[in-house]
Write a protein that holds these residues in place. Structure first.
Motif, PDB file in Angstrom:
ATOM      1  N   THR A   1      -2.071   5.777   6.952  1.00  0.00           N
ATOM      2  CA  THR A   1      -1.631   6.410   5.698  1.00  0.00           C
ATOM      3  C   THR A   1      -1.466   5.351   4.602  1.00  0.00           C
ATOM      4  O   THR A   1      -1.894   5.551   3.459  1.00  0.00           O
ATOM      5  CB  THR A   1      -0.307   7.183   5.924  1.00  0.00           C
ATOM      6  N   LEU A   2      -0.884   4.207   4.968  1.00  0.00           N
ATOM      7  CA  LEU A   2      -0.731   3.132   3.972  1.00  0.00           C
ATOM      8  C   LEU A   2      -2.095   2.663   3.485  1.00  0.00           C
ATOM      9  O   LEU A   2      -2.285   2.389   2.295  1.00  0.00           O
ATOM     10  CB  LEU A   2       0.038   1.954   4.575  1.00  0.00           C
TER      11      LEU A   2
ATOM     12  N   ASP B   1      -3.641   2.693  -0.402  1.00  0.00           N
ATOM     13  CA  ASP B   1      -4.226   1.530  -1.090  1.00  0.00           C
ATOM     14  C   ASP B   1      -5.646   1.827  -1.559  1.00  0.00           C
ATOM     15  O   ASP B   1      -6.082   1.349  -2.600  1.00  0.00           O
ATOM     16  CB  ASP B   1      -4.226   0.310  -0.161  1.00  0.00           C
ATOM     17  N   ARG B   2      -6.368   2.626  -0.781  1.00  0.00           N
ATOM     18  CA  ARG B   2      -7.743   2.938  -1.148  1.00  0.00           C
ATOM     19  C   ARG B   2      -7.813   3.837  -2.382  1.00  0.00           C
ATOM     20  O   ARG B   2      -8.658   3.668  -3.244  1.00  0.00           O
ATOM     21  CB  ARG B   2      -8.402   3.669   0.022  1.00  0.00           C
ATOM     22  N   VAL B   3      -6.880   4.810  -2.446  1.00  0.00           N
ATOM     23  CA  VAL B   3      -6.959   5.795  -3.539  1.00  0.00           C
ATOM     24  C   VAL B   3      -6.353   5.252  -4.824  1.00  0.00           C
ATOM     25  O   VAL B   3      -6.893   5.469  -5.903  1.00  0.00           O
ATOM     26  CB  VAL B   3      -6.256   7.119  -3.117  1.00  0.00           C
ATOM     27  N   GLY B   4      -5.224   4.538  -4.724  1.00  0.00           N
ATOM     28  CA  GLY B   4      -4.561   4.058  -5.933  1.00  0.00           C
ATOM     29  C   GLY B   4      -3.965   5.204  -6.741  1.00  0.00           C
ATOM     30  O   GLY B   4      -4.357   5.455  -7.884  1.00  0.00           O
ATOM     31  N   TYR B   5      -3.026   5.930  -6.140  1.00  0.00           N
ATOM     32  CA  TYR B   5      -2.438   7.112  -6.788  1.00  0.00           C
ATOM     33  C   TYR B   5      -1.642   6.740  -8.041  1.00  0.00           C
ATOM     34  O   TYR B   5      -1.009   5.680  -8.095  1.00  0.00           O
ATOM     35  CB  TYR B   5      -1.494   7.826  -5.816  1.00  0.00           C
TER      36      TYR B   5
ATOM     37  N   ALA C   1      -1.412  12.934   5.280  1.00  0.00           N
ATOM     38  CA  ALA C   1      -1.469  11.788   6.192  1.00  0.00           C
ATOM     39  C   ALA C   1      -2.838  11.149   6.103  1.00  0.00           C
ATOM     40  O   ALA C   1      -3.806  11.804   5.681  1.00  0.00           O
ATOM     41  CB  ALA C   1      -1.193  12.237   7.620  1.00  0.00           C
ATOM     42  N   GLY C   2      -2.925   9.895   6.542  1.00  0.00           N
ATOM     43  CA  GLY C   2      -4.183   9.166   6.424  1.00  0.00           C
ATOM     44  C   GLY C   2      -4.870   8.956   7.755  1.00  0.00           C
ATOM     45  O   GLY C   2      -5.672   8.033   7.896  1.00  0.00           O
ATOM     46  N   ASN C   3      -4.553   9.819   8.722  1.00  0.00           N
ATOM     47  CA  ASN C   3      -5.152   9.661  10.051  1.00  0.00           C
ATOM     48  C   ASN C   3      -5.680  11.015  10.535  1.00  0.00           C
ATOM     49  O   ASN C   3      -4.955  12.023  10.476  1.00  0.00           O
ATOM     50  CB  ASN C   3      -4.086   9.126  11.017  1.00  0.00           C
TER      51      ASN C   3
ATOM     52  N   ALA D   1       7.386   2.250  -1.165  1.00  0.00           N
ATOM     53  CA  ALA D   1       7.164   0.947  -1.814  1.00  0.00           C
ATOM     54  C   ALA D   1       5.694   0.846  -2.241  1.00  0.00           C
ATOM     55  O   ALA D   1       5.385   0.408  -3.360  1.00  0.00           O
ATOM     56  CB  ALA D   1       7.540  -0.186  -0.874  1.00  0.00           C
ATOM     57  N   ALA D   2       4.794   1.269  -1.369  1.00  0.00           N
ATOM     58  CA  ALA D   2       3.361   1.207  -1.706  1.00  0.00           C
ATOM     59  C   ALA D   2       3.045   2.157  -2.864  1.00  0.00           C
ATOM     60  O   ALA D   2       2.324   1.799  -3.810  1.00  0.00           O
ATOM     61  CB  ALA D   2       2.512   1.556  -0.483  1.00  0.00           C
ATOM     62  N   LEU D   3       3.590   3.380  -2.807  1.00  0.00           N
ATOM     63  CA  LEU D   3       3.312   4.364  -3.867  1.00  0.00           C
ATOM     64  C   LEU D   3       3.850   3.873  -5.209  1.00  0.00           C
ATOM     65  O   LEU D   3       3.197   4.024  -6.249  1.00  0.00           O
ATOM     66  CB  LEU D   3       3.917   5.730  -3.503  1.00  0.00           C
ATOM     67  N   ASN D   4       5.048   3.269  -5.183  1.00  0.00           N
ATOM     68  CA  ASN D   4       5.635   2.750  -6.435  1.00  0.00           C
ATOM     69  C   ASN D   4       4.769   1.644  -7.027  1.00  0.00           C
ATOM     70  O   ASN D   4       4.590   1.542  -8.239  1.00  0.00           O
ATOM     71  CB  ASN D   4       7.050   2.213  -6.196  1.00  0.00           C
TER      72      ASN D   4
END
Ligand code: SAM
Ligand code: SF4
Length: 446
Positions: free
Chosen positions: A326-327, A331-335, A273-275, A372-375
């Motif tokens: 988390t979103l 975006d920050r990491v760019g997996y 999670a991002g929080n 959608a973001a991960l894709n």
């Protein structure tokens, strides 16, 4: 219960993580050592081992539907019944329930006890229903037969169990406490895998980077030390490891990414999670910032590293704003690639009793947005790889005539047409990116 003839053929079906795949391979080797052979494709096996996963509810339910299907499809006219064994984490967590709910199951064997399968099969063939969910981690490995022929990529379990107790997770209960396999046994198994044809070894553990052991000189080393020693095996070309925990990401292991050429530029480091509030409620013992600081250090020594992770959406109490954190992290990491799951309450874990359980439709919507973001990031990573020169380890034939499939150093699926063979390391240029694979052309004269 009636006795049955000892089984002549087997099928092992593994669900879930790569550690289960490894266990499934070891069980198959054990059964082969007993003279039981793999059932030919399309034919029923006398013995079916369902090597189960308990991480999410659906994974456990699949086991019961598989048992039902095996019984329904059993069409032998000799009055026999199939010999079904349930192995893996569902066996460990729900052994008694399985025996009560599924009379067709003759054996229940936990992940630390499967070396005892041969005796269990003899007991079950004699008409007894048997359960073994003991947890003596190391004796299992000592009792297993040597590795047989493997493909160009192989798994090697170096560490099992977990002491971290994330509040959502069953692993500490089903796989037991963190145990590292001894250094000498691992070097020996790695050499045998390479002798049997492996060119790439992926070191496995629920917390693989918590591995520690004494080297031949009696000095305590960590996973980085083990990787450095494995890199000395001449015919081993590539080393990977998974799954790591952020808290066990030592400076030594980070440094190895910079200077061990055989260690592939790929890091699976779940964040969940991002929080920070959610991470604390998960008992993750890392924060968003400490996680990002690790990634910065890894990128400093290996700028092209492909990053991967695991995410859970809809942890109890997660608000919309916390989910959006988390979103933002994504975006920050760019997996380069990731696994993402809806939170699944696991009986006996602290989170299952927490207030604020999230409605299924909210989880669905969050998972869709996250995926959608991960894709998008996966596609961007693949597109940025176009034009790169690299090697591909050939794993198998593709669908088209002359086409081959393999993996890039960054664990992307790559396809190309050439006159090569499984196990070859082929120099290529990556030509065109899709969301899940990349096409390449072979570089000549290299
Ligand atoms: N040890 C690794 C770590 O600490 O991140 C992960 C191993 S766990 C077997 C694999 C993944 O399953 C986790 O990273 C998590 O994302 C997911 N998982 C575990 N329990 C879950 C649950 N109750 N609901 C949904 N996903 C879960
Ligand atoms: Fe589960 Fe990984 Fe947490 Fe251990 S560290 S409890 S395996 S998620």
């Amino acid at each position: 219960m009636q006795s049955t003839a000892p089984p002549k053929t087997y099928r092992v079906k593994s669900f879930g993580c790569q550690m289960n795949v490894y266990d499934g391979e070891r069980m198959a080797e054990l059964l082969a050592g007993e003279g039981i052979t793999p059932a030919p494709e399309g034919q029923q096996a006398d013995l079916v081992v369902l090597n189960t996963c308990h991480i999410r509810e659906k994974a456990a339910e699949k086991v019961y539907s598989d048992i039902g299907r095996i019984v329904k499809d059993w069409d032998r006219a000799d009055g026999s019944s199939p010999l079904i064994a349930v192995a893996g984490c569902v066996a460990q967590a729900e052994g008694e329930e399985i025996m009560a709910r599924a009379p067709a199951v003759k054996m229940v064997v936990g992940p630390q006890a499967y070396h005892r399968l041969p005796q269990m099969i003899r007991d079950a063939s004699a008409g007894r229903r048997v359960t073994d969910t003991d947890m003596p981690a190391i004796p299992k490995f000592d009792a297993l037969p040597a590795r047989r022929k493997v493909g160009p990529t192989a798994f090697l379990t170096v560490q099992e169990g977990c002491d971290k107790f994330c509040t959502y997770c069953v692993v500490p209960y089903t796989r037991g406490a963190e145990v590292s396999r001894p250094h000498a046994a691992l070097i020996d198994e790695a050499k045998k895998l390479v002798d049997a044809g492996a060119r790439e070894i992926t070191l496995l553990g629920q917390n693989v980077n918590a591995w520690t052991g004494d080297n031949a000189a009696g000095r305590k080393i960590g996973l980085d030390g083990l990787i450095r020693e494995l890199a000395e095996i001449p015919d081993l070309a590539r080393i990977r490891y998974t799954t790591s925990h952020p808290n066990d990401m030592t400076d030594g292991l980070i440094a190895a990414h910079g200077d061990v050429e055989k260690l592939m530029p790929f890091l699976h480091l779940p964040v969940q999670a991002g929080n920070d509030r959610v991470l604390r409620a998960m008992n993750r013992s890392h924060s968003v910032d400490s996680y990002l600081a690790i990634l910065d250090k890894v990128r400093a020594v290996r700028p092209d590293i492909a990053l991967s992770g695991d995410f859970i959406v809809g942890f109890p109490g997660e608000t919309d704003t916390e989910f959006e954190d988390t979103l933002r992290l994504v975006d920050r990491v760019g997996y380069a690639q990731c696994f993402s799951f809806k939170y699944s309450p696991r009986p006996g874990t602290p989170a299952a009793d927490m207030p604020g359980q999230i409605a299924p439709e909210v989880m669905d919507e969050r998972l869709q947005r996250l995926q959608a973001a991960l894709n998008r990031h996966q596609m961007a990573f693949n597109e940025a790889s176009v034009g790169r020169a690299c090697s591909v380890l050939v794993e198998r034939k593709g669908k088209h005539e002359g086409q081959w499939l393999g993996k890039s150093p960054w664990l992307q699926s790559v396809h190309f047409t050439a006159d090569v063979a499984v196990g070859d390391l082929v120099p290529v240029t990556l030509d065109a990116a899709g969301p899940n694979s990349i096409s390449a052309s072979v570089r000549s004269g290299t």
